[in-house]
Motif scaffolding. Structure first.
Motif: not given
Length: 436
Positions: A182-191, A229-233, A310-313, A431-436
């Motif tokens: 459980r050594g991970g951390a909250d990694t912000p999601l980026r597009w 665009a794809l989500a970074s994680r 729900w996430a708009g993606a 993993r989320l995706a969205r149209d550019a």
């Protein structure tokens, strides 16, 4: 196991030399035995649902594959147990009838010890053939296919026994000694954006050229990929918990019609294996606290699609996913690392990658928006082996990237896994995706 570098245009490069193939054969076969070692004979007979198979059956069927497609290619070969051809044929109709899949859990005999003896004897026969030069090029190709096939069943053995043990009210662990990281951390999601392009995906047809690839991965072909665009994680447990707590399983407008019907009929309210407190889940190590930053898993396609809405993606296409892995080494958390549960990324995991992506490989298979169908120019393998993939190209969806239960050397960018949209017992996330 790895092979010396070879020219991918050389058909001989499609199969390792016999001495390296012999090493790989022993390595893969031994790993299956290790995976089954914690199981009692009673565990190994459990079949918790029609879609799962007993561990004993996995051990026998993978052995049958080598006997039937490698050894028995010799017309004078005497089968070790002729009656077992019926018991352990999976779906090869061109070979003959088989025991019904939903009734595999009724096969109390042969016993687990007999199945292990069967594996030992067939391994010895294959070893003798390899050492004596008794396998021609086509037989060596079938041996390589059999090893890839067994690696698929290694993952299925884990997912099937996990479901079987979860069905036990005691919730016993497959292994009490599985590490809990459980050594991970909250990694912000980026597009991460990609422009429109025409690009090539897929793999050269095996064994005519290049390294191994299943027939459904070929031929390599060009596709038009719109800007996106794809989500970074992948989506995390904490993020998915927000969907649950926001009433995502009660909002019909988020769901495909078939998915809503299935969710209502089966009472889905959260991912498979999650406790109703939304803070604990059943794992191969028993009931454990959910890591909020680890990728959510054990989702059906329907759940992944509803979350994306729900996430708009949306979910990515398999072409979008494959292009994100271009020139990227296969690296991530796989079954080789012995965790057997998805892990959170390191604090700087995404930043450490030049392209900003994290966990494209390993941890969880990622559902895509692509229906499982043939690539343009697809040709199935000849003969009975042509039943391996092509006949399932209906009513299934593609997943990419491998999971924490996948052997690392089994994965590649072009790999196309597939399951029906209601499947939840696999290590599948999104993993989320969205149209550019």
């Amino acid at each position: 196991m790895s092979s010396p570098a070879a020219d991918p245009r050389d058909p001989a490069a499609a199969v390792p030399p016999p001495e390296l193939l012999a090493q790989r054969f022993r390595h893969v076969r031994a790993r299956s035995a290790r995976l089954a070692a914690p199981l009692s004979p009673e565990d190994a007979m459990v079949q918790s649902m029609d879609d799962a198979s007993p561990a004993k059956w996995h051990l026998a069927h993978t052995t049958w594959f080598f006997e039937r497609f490698v050894l028995a290619a010799d017309p004078g070969y005497p089968p070790l147990h002729p009656d077992w051809d019926y018991l352990f044929n999976s779906y090869y109709q061109s070979i003959g009838p088989m025991h019904a899949r939903p009734r595999r859990g009724l096969l109390s005999r042969p016993g687990l010890a007999q199945v292990r003896d069967y594996r030992t004897e067939i391994d010895a026969r294959i070893d003798r053939r390899l050492a004596g030069g008794g396998l021609g090029r086509e037989a060596l190709q079938r041996l390589e296919l059999g090893l890839q096939h067994e690696q698929q069943h290694q993952e299925l053995l884990l997912t099937d026994i996990k479901h079987g043990l979860w069905c036990n009210p005691l919730r016993p662990a497959y292994r009490d000694d599985l590490p809990e990281r459980r050594g991970g951390a909250d990694t912000p999601l980026r597009w991460i954006a990609a422009g429109e392009r025409i690009a090539a995906i897929g793999a050269p047809a095996w064994p005519d050229a290049g390294g191994f690839a299943f027939d459904n991965e070929s031929p390599r072909h060009r596709v038009l990929v719109p800007a996106h665009a794809l989500a970074s994680r992948p989506v995390s447990n904490a993020e998915y918990r927000g969907f649950v707590e926001d009433g995502g399983y009660r909002e019909v407008g988020l769901w495909l019609s078939d998915g809503w019907t299935r969710a209502q009929a089966e009472g889905w309210q959260r991912p498979l294996y999650w406790h109703d407190d939304l803070r604990h889940a059943f794992t191969l190590g028993g009931v454990r606290e959910l890591d909020p930053h680890a990728p959510v898993c054990h989702l059906s396609y329907y759940e992944a699609d509803a979350y994306a809405r729900w996430a708009g993606a949306r979910l990515p296409t398999e072409a979008e996913w494959e292009l994100a892995t271009a020139a990227r080494p296969v690296a991530g958390h796989f079954a080789d690392d012995d965790g057997l549960e998805p892990q959170a990324p390191c604090v700087d995991a995404a930043a450490a990658m030049d392209d900003g992506f994290a966990q494209l490989y390993g941890d969880v298979w990622e559902w895509t928006a692509s229906a499982y169908s043939a690539y343009p120019g697809f040709r199935a393998l000849p003969g009975s082996l042509g039943e391996y993939n092509g006949k399932f190209m209906c009513g299934q969806w593609v997943l990419r990237g491998g999971s924490c239960a996948t052997p690392r050397d089994h994965m590649r960018a072009s790999y196309r896994n597939f399951f029906p949209p209601q499947a939840r017992w696999q290590f599948a996330g999104l993993r989320l995706a969205r149209d550019a």
